[in-house]
Design a protein around this motif. Structure first.
Motif, short mmCIF file in Angstrom:
data_model
loop_
_atom_site.label_atom_id
_atom_site.label_comp_id
_atom_site.label_asym_id
_atom_site.label_seq_id
_atom_site.Cartn_x
_atom_site.Cartn_y
_atom_site.Cartn_z
N SER A 72 77.60 65.59 -63.41
CA SER A 72 76.01 65.29 -63.32
C SER A 72 75.40 65.83 -64.49
O SER A 72 75.87 67.02 -64.91
CB SER A 72 75.55 66.09 -61.93
N SER A 73 74.54 65.07 -64.95
CA SER A 73 73.90 65.58 -66.45
C SER A 73 72.54 66.28 -65.88
O SER A 73 72.03 67.15 -66.65
CB SER A 73 73.46 64.41 -67.27
N GLY A 74 72.04 66.18 -64.79
CA GLY A 74 70.88 66.67 -64.22
C GLY A 74 69.65 65.72 -64.66
O GLY A 74 68.55 65.87 -64.24
N MET B 38 68.70 62.81 -63.43
CA MET B 38 68.11 62.16 -62.32
C MET B 38 67.03 63.36 -61.61
O MET B 38 65.87 63.03 -61.33
CB MET B 38 68.93 61.81 -61.21
N LYS C 190 66.76 66.60 -52.98
CA LYS C 190 68.22 67.23 -53.38
C LYS C 190 69.01 66.27 -54.28
O LYS C 190 69.56 65.51 -53.77
CB LYS C 190 69.06 67.61 -52.29
N ALA D 212 70.57 67.17 -56.83
CA ALA D 212 71.87 67.87 -57.42
C ALA D 212 73.35 67.18 -56.83
O ALA D 212 73.35 66.84 -55.57
CB ALA D 212 71.92 69.39 -57.16
N PRO E 159 78.49 75.87 -48.96
CA PRO E 159 77.72 75.60 -48.07
C PRO E 159 77.18 74.33 -48.18
O PRO E 159 76.75 73.92 -49.50
CB PRO E 159 76.53 76.82 -48.22
N LEU F 78 71.82 70.86 -48.02
CA LEU F 78 70.82 69.81 -47.63
C LEU F 78 70.97 70.03 -45.75
O LEU F 78 69.89 69.76 -45.24
CB LEU F 78 71.19 68.34 -47.91
N PHE G 290 70.20 62.61 -51.64
CA PHE G 290 70.58 61.47 -52.45
C PHE G 290 72.27 61.36 -51.81
O PHE G 290 72.85 62.41 -51.31
CB PHE G 290 71.07 61.94 -54.05
N LYS H 118 74.59 59.90 -43.68
CA LYS H 118 74.14 61.32 -44.38
C LYS H 118 72.61 61.63 -43.99
O LYS H 118 72.22 62.53 -43.68
CB LYS H 118 74.10 61.06 -45.80
N ASN I 159 73.01 55.83 -54.03
CA ASN I 159 73.30 55.69 -55.60
C ASN I 159 74.53 55.02 -55.74
O ASN I 159 75.81 55.83 -55.67
CB ASN I 159 72.99 57.11 -56.23
N GLY J 33 75.11 60.87 -65.69
CA GLY J 33 74.98 61.03 -67.12
C GLY J 33 74.04 59.72 -67.64
O GLY J 33 73.68 60.05 -69.06
N LYS K 225 65.49 56.54 -65.00
CA LYS K 225 65.56 57.38 -64.05
C LYS K 225 64.28 57.96 -63.77
O LYS K 225 63.80 58.37 -62.53
CB LYS K 225 66.52 58.50 -64.42
O1 PMT Z 1 72.59 64.40 -62.83
P1 PMT Z 1 72.71 62.77 -63.20
O2 PMT Z 1 73.82 62.50 -64.47
O3 PMT Z 1 71.53 62.04 -63.68
O4 PMT Z 1 73.34 61.81 -62.17
C1 PMT Z 1 72.54 61.75 -61.01
C2 PMT Z 1 73.50 61.86 -59.72
C3 PMT Z 1 74.32 60.72 -59.79
C4 PMT Z 1 74.12 63.05 -59.74
C5 PMT Z 1 72.38 61.60 -58.82
O5 PMT Z 1 71.65 60.44 -58.48
C6 PMT Z 1 73.05 61.82 -57.20
O6 PMT Z 1 73.50 60.94 -56.77
N1 PMT Z 1 72.91 62.98 -56.56
C7 PMT Z 1 73.90 63.29 -55.17
C8 PMT Z 1 75.28 63.68 -55.89
C9 PMT Z 1 76.07 64.13 -54.49
O7 PMT Z 1 76.26 65.51 -54.47
O8 PMT Z 1 76.15 63.43 -53.35
P2 PMT Z 1 76.68 63.57 -52.03
O9 PMT Z 1 76.76 62.48 -51.33
O10 PMT Z 1 77.94 64.41 -52.38
O11 PMT Z 1 75.78 64.70 -51.23
C10 PMT Z 1 74.68 64.14 -50.34
C11 PMT Z 1 73.42 65.09 -50.62
O12 PMT Z 1 74.01 66.21 -49.91
C12 PMT Z 1 72.91 65.25 -51.83
O13 PMT Z 1 71.43 65.19 -51.81
C13 PMT Z 1 73.64 66.77 -52.37
O14 PMT Z 1 72.64 67.17 -53.18
C14 PMT Z 1 73.73 67.34 -50.94
N2 PMT Z 1 74.74 68.28 -50.97
C15 PMT Z 1 76.10 68.32 -50.99
C16 PMT Z 1 77.02 68.75 -51.11
C17 PMT Z 1 76.68 70.48 -50.56
N3 PMT Z 1 77.54 71.28 -50.70
N4 PMT Z 1 75.19 70.84 -50.47
C18 PMT Z 1 74.36 69.64 -50.61
O15 PMT Z 1 73.23 69.99 -50.42
#
Ligand code: PMT
Length: 405
Positions: A215-217, A219, A276, A278, A308, A311, A326, A340, A352, A362, A385
């Motif tokens: 992740s580049s941040g 988004m 969220k 990240a 932890p 979200l 996300f 989710k 995504n 990125g 984005k």
């Molecule tokens: O940063 P960029 O380079 O622009 O890229 C963007 C992105 C691809 C990172 C972004 O668009 C994206 O999809 N972000 C979510 C990435 C992710 O961690 O997805 P996940 O399916 O693993 O997590 C689901 C959700 O739970 C997310 O909102 C995540 O922030 C949250 N989460 C996940 C794990 C954790 N321990 N705690 C959380 O809160």
């Protein structure tokens, strides 16, 4: 979807008044033209002592107005034509004298007359000596302008051309351009306090190594920028990135999932919206060594434990907040994302597809599907984005309207 707002195709008046920072207005003009704006420059007489009108004419491709009494087009009342045509007016730099005139409705040159006649939003960027800026007269005039809905871009602190140190330097040009975008945007997020997370997390193995992701941040930073552009007060909590935070956003940096969790929880009470974006690590090393791990065996096994789930924790304490998560997926996009959405108690999830060409980690563009409660599905094309963030903010506004009934 409400139309995305940037400066592309926008008709802009650039007012330049007589301060040493007038030379920076040429670069400001160039930035706006680069974004696709059509710019007409109006200079006060004093401004022409610092920079020639020809500079602005060459950079904008439009004639520069300096004089009330020699219209560029026969039969037109110049200042009214310009005032009617503009969608936003920016005055940079704005001197104490100009600010006083605008505050008091004095219209004695082309710039002040045009601004008195226009109905478009006005952005004023003061730049002057620190004592002139702090003078009660200037402060009172700026107060009048703010009360009247003028966007004032505060000057920055630093070394001033006059030799003094303090507040008075023209704001950064990026901040001025972003304020113009704000002035053109719907202010439908005013009153919302948005916490956005962005970027990766770093899970330390030892003092020099960590586990992370791509992740580049970008988004998350886009979501913060667009929420701010539409009037929200924004806190951006980011893992390590190389990005500059958007102007006007409260910016906090963290490294690990644990630190991100603590920062989010610290700001949760005040938040009305949480987004969220990240890419939080799901696992971290059970133990981070205090000293650099030595290269010894051929195979290195690491034991990982769960981080932890931020979200889910926020979802459990949702209250009246609007929660957007996300889901970065490589397969079964919609079903995985919907699972989710339900499990984490969200209002929206941004599904995504990170395998789509030009989308995901990125990239400057993204391809997402927005899933809402009750089976709502909004499939968006590949877009920047910032445009994706705009669509997300639209949904937040929609959810708030529904909640208010
Ligand atoms: O940063 P960029 O380079 O622009 O890229 C963007 C992105 C691809 C990172 C972004 O668009 C994206 O999809 N972000 C979510 C990435 C992710 O961690 O997805 P996940 O399916 O693993 O997590 C689901 C959700 O739970 C997310 O909102 C995540 O922030 C949250 N989460 C996940 C794990 C954790 N321990 N705690 C959380 O809160």
């Amino acid at each position: 979807m409400t139309p995305f707002v940037d400066l592309k195709g926008k008709r802009v008046i650039l007012g330049v008044t007589g301060g040493i920072a007038a030379y920076k207005a040429a670069e400001l003009l160039r930035l706006m033209v680069k974004e696709g704006a059509q710019v007409w420059t109006v200079m006060t007489k004093a401004a022409t002592e610092f920079v020639t009108p020809l500079t602005f004419q060459a950079l904008s491709g439009n004639p520069v107005r300096t004089d009330m009494f020699s219209p560029l087009q026969e039969g037109q009342i110049e200042h009214i034509a310009l005032a009617d045509l503009a969608q936003v007016a920016i005055v940079a730099p704005a001197t104490a004298n100009f600010i006083a005139k605008l505050a008091h409705g004095i219209a004695d040159d082309m710039l002040t007359t045009t601004l008195l006649a226009t109905k478009c939003p006005i952005v004023v960027c003061p730049a002057m000596n620190v004592n002139m800026y702090n003078h009660p007269a200037t402060q009172a005039n700026l107060h009048v302008l703010k009360e009247r809905g003028v966007w004032v871009v505060e000057p920055e602190e630093g070394e001033l051309a006059c030799g003094w140190e303090g507040k008075g330097r023209l704001a950064e040009l990026d901040t001025i351009v972003e304020t113009a975008r704000c002035a053109l945007s719907p202010q439908d997020m005013v009153g919302e306090r948005v916490v956005v997370t962005a970027g990766p997390t770093w899970e330390a193995l030892d003092p020099v190594r960590f586990i992370s992701n791509r992740s580049s941040g970008k988004m998350g930073f886009s979501v913060a920028r667009i929420a701010k552009r539409r009037g929200a007060s924004v806190t951006l909590i980011s893992g390590p990135t190389a990005l500059k935070p958007p102007p006007g956003v409260k910016f906090l940096t963290v490294e690990s999932a644990r630190q991100m969790r603590d920062a989010v929880m610290e700001h949760l009470e005040e938040a009305t919206v949480v987004v969220k974006a990240a890419a939080v690590a799901d696992y971290c090393p059970l133990e981070a060594k205090r000293e650099k791990i030595k290269k010894e065996s051929e195979i290195w096994s690491i034991s990982l434990g769960r981080t932890p789930d931020i979200l889910s924790e926020v979802g459990a304490r949702k209250g009246e907040r609007i929660l957007v998560g996300f889901a970065a997926e490589t397969h079964e996009l919609i079903s995985n994302a919907r699972e989710k959405l339900e499990r984490k108690n969200l209002d929206w999830i941004v599904a995504n597809d990170v395998t789509y060409p030009g989308a995901g980690f990125g990239r400057d563009t993204n391809k997402v599907t927005l899933l809402g409660r009750g089976g709502v599905v909004v499939d968006l094309p590949l877009m920047s984005k910032d445009e994706v963030a705009w669509a997300i903010v639209d949904k937040i506004v929609e959810s708030r309207r529904c909640a208010r009934g």
